[in-house]
Design an enzyme around this catalytic site. Structure first.
Site, short mmCIF file in Angstrom:
data_model
loop_
_atom_site.label_atom_id
_atom_site.label_comp_id
_atom_site.label_asym_id
_atom_site.label_seq_id
_atom_site.Cartn_x
_atom_site.Cartn_y
_atom_site.Cartn_z
N CYS A 42 10.97 -3.37 15.47
CA CYS A 42 9.84 -3.10 16.36
C CYS A 42 9.46 -1.62 16.36
CB CYS A 42 10.22 -3.57 17.76
SG CYS A 42 9.00 -3.18 19.01
N GLY A 115 27.71 -4.03 10.94
CA GLY A 115 28.78 -4.75 11.61
C GLY A 115 29.12 -6.05 10.89
N ALA A 271 2.55 -11.47 3.55
CA ALA A 271 2.79 -11.61 5.00
C ALA A 271 2.75 -13.08 5.36
CB ALA A 271 1.75 -10.82 5.78
N ILE A 272 3.75 -13.82 4.85
CA ILE A 272 3.74 -15.28 5.06
C ILE A 272 4.79 -15.69 6.09
CG2 ILE A 272 2.82 -15.78 2.76
CD1 ILE A 272 5.80 -16.59 2.04
N ARG A 274 8.37 -14.36 8.76
CA ARG A 274 9.63 -13.65 8.71
C ARG A 274 10.77 -14.66 8.87
NH1 ARG A 274 9.56 -8.16 9.08
NH2 ARG A 274 11.51 -8.03 10.25
N ALA A 321 8.83 -9.07 20.24
CA ALA A 321 9.70 -8.08 20.86
C ALA A 321 9.97 -8.39 22.32
CB ALA A 321 9.05 -6.70 20.73
N HIS A 445 -14.93 -4.02 40.19
CA HIS A 445 -16.19 -3.99 39.45
C HIS A 445 -16.55 -2.54 39.12
CE1 HIS A 445 -20.28 -4.96 38.22
NE2 HIS A 445 -20.69 -3.96 38.98
P1 FAD Z 1 14.98 -6.37 15.14
O1 FAD Z 1 13.99 -5.55 15.83
O2 FAD Z 1 14.69 -6.86 13.77
O3 FAD Z 1 16.32 -5.52 15.13
C1 FAD Z 1 17.47 -5.96 14.50
C2 FAD Z 1 18.27 -4.75 14.07
O4 FAD Z 1 19.56 -5.19 13.67
C3 FAD Z 1 17.69 -4.01 12.87
O5 FAD Z 1 17.48 -2.67 13.18
C4 FAD Z 1 18.75 -4.16 11.77
O6 FAD Z 1 18.90 -2.98 10.99
C5 FAD Z 1 20.00 -4.39 12.60
N1 FAD Z 1 21.05 -5.14 11.91
C6 FAD Z 1 20.94 -6.29 11.20
N2 FAD Z 1 22.16 -6.70 10.78
C7 FAD Z 1 23.04 -5.81 11.24
C8 FAD Z 1 24.45 -5.67 11.13
N3 FAD Z 1 25.19 -6.59 10.49
N4 FAD Z 1 25.03 -4.60 11.69
C9 FAD Z 1 24.30 -3.66 12.33
N5 FAD Z 1 22.98 -3.73 12.48
C10 FAD Z 1 22.36 -4.79 11.94
N6 FAD Z 1 6.32 -8.13 18.12
C11 FAD Z 1 5.61 -7.98 19.27
O7 FAD Z 1 6.01 -8.52 20.30
N7 FAD Z 1 4.47 -7.24 19.30
C12 FAD Z 1 3.97 -6.63 18.20
O8 FAD Z 1 2.94 -5.97 18.27
C13 FAD Z 1 4.68 -6.78 16.98
N8 FAD Z 1 4.23 -6.17 15.87
C14 FAD Z 1 4.96 -6.31 14.71
C15 FAD Z 1 4.46 -5.71 13.55
C16 FAD Z 1 5.15 -5.84 12.36
C17 FAD Z 1 4.60 -5.17 11.12
C18 FAD Z 1 6.38 -6.56 12.33
C19 FAD Z 1 7.15 -6.68 11.05
C20 FAD Z 1 6.88 -7.16 13.47
C21 FAD Z 1 6.16 -7.06 14.67
N9 FAD Z 1 6.60 -7.67 15.84
C22 FAD Z 1 5.88 -7.54 16.99
C23 FAD Z 1 7.84 -8.46 15.87
C24 FAD Z 1 9.00 -7.63 16.47
O9 FAD Z 1 9.18 -6.46 15.70
C25 FAD Z 1 10.28 -8.45 16.49
O10 FAD Z 1 10.06 -9.67 17.16
C26 FAD Z 1 11.38 -7.70 17.20
O11 FAD Z 1 11.64 -6.47 16.58
C27 FAD Z 1 12.66 -8.54 17.22
O12 FAD Z 1 13.67 -7.82 17.86
P2 FAD Z 1 15.22 -8.10 17.50
O13 FAD Z 1 16.00 -7.18 18.37
O14 FAD Z 1 15.50 -9.53 17.55
O15 FAD Z 1 15.37 -7.68 15.96
P1 NAI Z 2 2.86 -15.54 10.64
O1 NAI Z 2 3.79 -16.66 10.81
O2 NAI Z 2 2.16 -14.99 11.81
O3 NAI Z 2 1.73 -15.94 9.60
C1 NAI Z 2 2.01 -16.31 8.30
C2 NAI Z 2 0.78 -16.96 7.70
O4 NAI Z 2 1.02 -17.14 6.32
C3 NAI Z 2 0.49 -18.34 8.29
O5 NAI Z 2 -0.88 -18.42 8.59
C4 NAI Z 2 0.90 -19.30 7.18
O6 NAI Z 2 0.15 -20.49 7.18
C5 NAI Z 2 0.60 -18.46 5.96
N1 NAI Z 2 1.36 -18.83 4.75
C6 NAI Z 2 2.63 -19.25 4.66
N2 NAI Z 2 2.96 -19.45 3.36
C7 NAI Z 2 1.87 -19.12 2.64
C8 NAI Z 2 1.58 -19.09 1.25
N3 NAI Z 2 2.51 -19.42 0.35
N4 NAI Z 2 0.35 -18.71 0.85
C9 NAI Z 2 -0.61 -18.35 1.77
N5 NAI Z 2 -0.38 -18.37 3.10
C10 NAI Z 2 0.84 -18.73 3.53
O7 NAI Z 2 3.72 -14.43 9.87
P2 NAI Z 2 3.48 -12.88 9.65
O8 NAI Z 2 2.06 -12.53 9.78
O9 NAI Z 2 4.21 -12.55 8.41
O10 NAI Z 2 4.27 -12.25 10.87
C11 NAI Z 2 5.64 -12.57 11.09
C12 NAI Z 2 5.96 -12.55 12.54
O11 NAI Z 2 6.01 -11.21 13.03
C13 NAI Z 2 4.91 -13.22 13.41
O12 NAI Z 2 5.07 -14.59 13.45
C14 NAI Z 2 5.16 -12.60 14.74
O13 NAI Z 2 6.20 -13.30 15.36
C15 NAI Z 2 5.63 -11.20 14.38
N6 NAI Z 2 4.52 -10.24 14.57
C16 NAI Z 2 3.93 -10.14 15.80
C17 NAI Z 2 2.88 -9.29 16.01
C18 NAI Z 2 2.24 -9.26 17.35
O14 NAI Z 2 2.80 -9.78 18.29
N7 NAI Z 2 1.07 -8.66 17.51
C19 NAI Z 2 2.37 -8.43 14.96
C20 NAI Z 2 3.03 -8.64 13.69
C21 NAI Z 2 4.08 -9.49 13.54
#
Ligand code: FAD
Ligand code: NAI
Length: 466
Positions: A42, A115, A271-272, A274, A321, A445
């Site tokens: 995050c 870990g 970006a398909i 996570r 997050a 408003h």
């Molecule tokens: P993470 O944040 O993935 O943290 C896990 C941590 O564990 C990592 O730092 C990793 O290095 C560490 N780790 C893994 N294995 C080990 C190990 N064995 N030992 C020690 N450390 C380890 N969510 C939103 O709500 N709003 C958003 O706007 C949003 N935007 C996003 C944009 C992008 C580009 C991406 C990729 C994600 C976005 N998300 C968003 C999703 C959000 O980032 C995740 O849902 C959130 O970070 C999950 O939190 P977490 O603590 O489960 O895992």
């Molecule tokens: P996503 O699950 O949001 O979207 C993936 C898209 O890829 C879907 O529309 C799916 O139908 C499509 N897809 C899957 N396989 C495909 C293929 N082979 N060819 C073409 N399209 C395909 O996943 P994304 O965008 O990668 O984000 C991952 C996660 O990260 C989100 O689900 C969300 O939980 C988190 N995230 C949240 C944000 C927020 O809250 N604003 C911002 C960014 C990420």
């Protein structure tokens, strides 16, 4: 060997919130993080850097295009991409340092390294020099998060074929960026690079963008993004990619099969989705295994192994997050014997594009599938005075309420700043509010929030401003 009450693996929103709450409740807590900085996906490569670029690129686009000119502001902006990236990195560094401060404040220990669970209550941490530290604890929380799902045949090298981390730190604006997947990442990062000048094509397997969001809201967002110049190729699949020094050639076919076309791009963003991250965790040493999708199951945040808990992206539920944060608080409260639970029905979802899409509760599609009788109240931002005066009239507020009881079942907002407004409905729905409760509540408003009230009034056809 050090002994703790709780060892937390991972310092993302799940892990760091669990660690801080544990410290607050007087537990001796240690958080193990493999990355050099705290904050997880995050803060380092997810929510925060993406929002930094969305904010900066939105202002650049407003200044560059008709928006500023309409307001009578005439400027000719030049893009300083290096500075845009620098301010993003500085903000991120500030935020990750903020978590370090909170750890110190709450007496949480931070151990740098990866870990590995050796057995019940036993963790070994290996740092980047190969040094090992052994930890003992009554409880272990797995909060190891997620990683991008790979696409066979389209190998991510973070040079030409990028994952979200690569797309957050490009040193040039792509000429043509192809995004695979019209989900949240694809639309947010596609928007960033479109606004900065790239041609953007989004290839999506399904016949709609953002599966899971309310269909009408999704269509409205797609229309807006198309107007901004993002080109959507729905019902299509990428079957192969050939990379050269200067770009990538993609083979794209209809999802149902048929003739392939070749698309040239200088960058491709995969970006398909996570997938949960559990690599090298030693789950087998406590008798745990993941399911086919790599997910660790939980019942009230407990795994099947005594004293091993799991929260955040690595387990079921939306990968968000704030969901990880909620689970962190509840998990720690349960460890100390308090009653607490997460309300999974009310986790809001936001796509931070322009317009934004924000929702909570059920979609119309879900209510139809459940056979639940519901009423709809809608109000367009074209009829909201603040939106009109700001020339920001795209989108609407939609409230879905139970036909008999009037209880609010779902809310779907498309429009400017709706991410900041959905919280009103989260609170209302936590208290099982009816649409009438919102309709009878005075709103300031002129604000866009009046559209939220008018939509609730319109559940009974009583909107006064349209
Ligand atoms: P993470 O944040 O993935 O943290 C896990 C941590 O564990 C990592 O730092 C990793 O290095 C560490 N780790 C893994 N294995 C080990 C190990 N064995 N030992 C020690 N450390 C380890 N969510 C939103 O709500 N709003 C958003 O706007 C949003 N935007 C996003 C944009 C992008 C580009 C991406 C990729 C994600 C976005 N998300 C968003 C999703 C959000 O980032 C995740 O849902 C959130 O970070 C999950 O939190 P977490 O603590 O489960 O895992
Ligand atoms: P996503 O699950 O949001 O979207 C993936 C898209 O890829 C879907 O529309 C799916 O139908 C499509 N897809 C899957 N396989 C495909 C293929 N082979 N060819 C073409 N399209 C395909 O996943 P994304 O965008 O990668 O984000 C991952 C996660 O990260 C989100 O689900 C969300 O939980 C988190 N995230 C949240 C944000 C927020 O809250 N604003 C911002 C960014 C990420």
């Amino acid at each position: 060997m050090s002994t703790y009450d709780v060892v937390i693996l991972g310092a993302g929103p799940g892990g760091y919130n669990a660690a801080i709450r544990a410290g607050q409740l007087g537990l001796k807590a240690v958080c193990v993080e493999g990355r050099a900085t705290l904050g997880g996906t995050c803060l380092n490569v997810g929510c925060m850097p993406s929002k930094a670029l969305l904010h900066a690129s939105e202002l650049y686009d407003a200044a560059m295009g008709a928006e500023f000119a309409t307001l009578g502001i005439e400027v000719k902006p030049t893009l300083n991409l290096a500075q845009m990236m620098k301010q993003k990195d500085e903000s991120v560094a500030g935020l990750t340092k903020g978590i370090e401060f909170l750890f110190r404040k709450n007496k949480v220990h931070w151990i740098k390294g990866w870990g590995h669970i050796d057995g019940p209550g036993k963790v070994t941490v290996t740092d980047r020099h190969g040094e090992k530290t052994e930890l003992l604890a009554k409880d272990i929380i797995i909060a190891t998060g997620s990683e991008p799902t790979p696409l066979p045949g389209v190998d991510i090298d973070n040079k030409r074929i990028l994952d979200s981390t690569g797309a957050l730190s490009l040193t040039e604006v792509p000429k043509h960026l192809v995004v695979i997947g019209a989900g949240v990442i694809g639309l947010e990062l596609g928007s960033v690079w479109r606004r900065l000048g790239a041609q953007v094509t989004v290839v999506e397997y399904l016949d709609r963008i953002c599966p899971g969001v309310d269909g009408e809201a999704g269509k409205t967002l797609q229309r807006s993004l198309s107007k901004q110049g993002i080109n959507f190729k729905l019902s299509s699949k990428v079957t192969s990619a050939t990379t050269s020094e200067t770009g990538v050639q993609l083979s794209v076919e209809p999802a149902a099969g048929g003739t392939a076309e070749l698309i040239e791009a200088d960058y491709v963003l995969v970006a398909i989705g996570r997938r949960p991250y559990t690599e090298g965790l030693g789950l087998e040493n406590v008798g745990l295994a993941t399911d086919k999708r790599g997910m660790l199951a939980n019942k009230g945040h407990r795994t099947e192994a005594a004293g091993v808990w799991v929260i955040g992206d690595v387990t079921s539920g939306p990968m968000l997050a704030h969901k990880a944060e909620d689970e962190a608080m509840v998990c720690i409260e349960q460890i100390v014997g308090k009653a607490a639970e997460v309300n999974y029905d009310l986790i809001p979802n936001v796509i931070y594009t322009k317009p934004e899409l924000a929702s909570v509760g059920k979609t119309e599609e879900q209510l139809k599938t459940e056979g639940r009788a519901y009423k709809v109240g809608k109000f367009p931002f074209t009829a909201n005075s603040r939106a009109k005066i700001n020339h920001e009239t795209e989108g609407f507020a939609k409230v879905l309420a139970d036909e008999r009881t009037d209880e609010i079942l779902g809310v779907h907002l498309v429009g400017p700043s709706v991410s900041e407004m959905i919280g009103e409905y989260c609170v209302a729905m936590e208290f099982s509010a009816s649409a009438e409760d919102i309709a009878l509540t005075c709103h300031p408003h002129p604000t866009r929030s009046e559209a939220l009230r008018q939509a609730a009034m319109n559940v009974e056809g009583m909107a006064t401003q349209m």
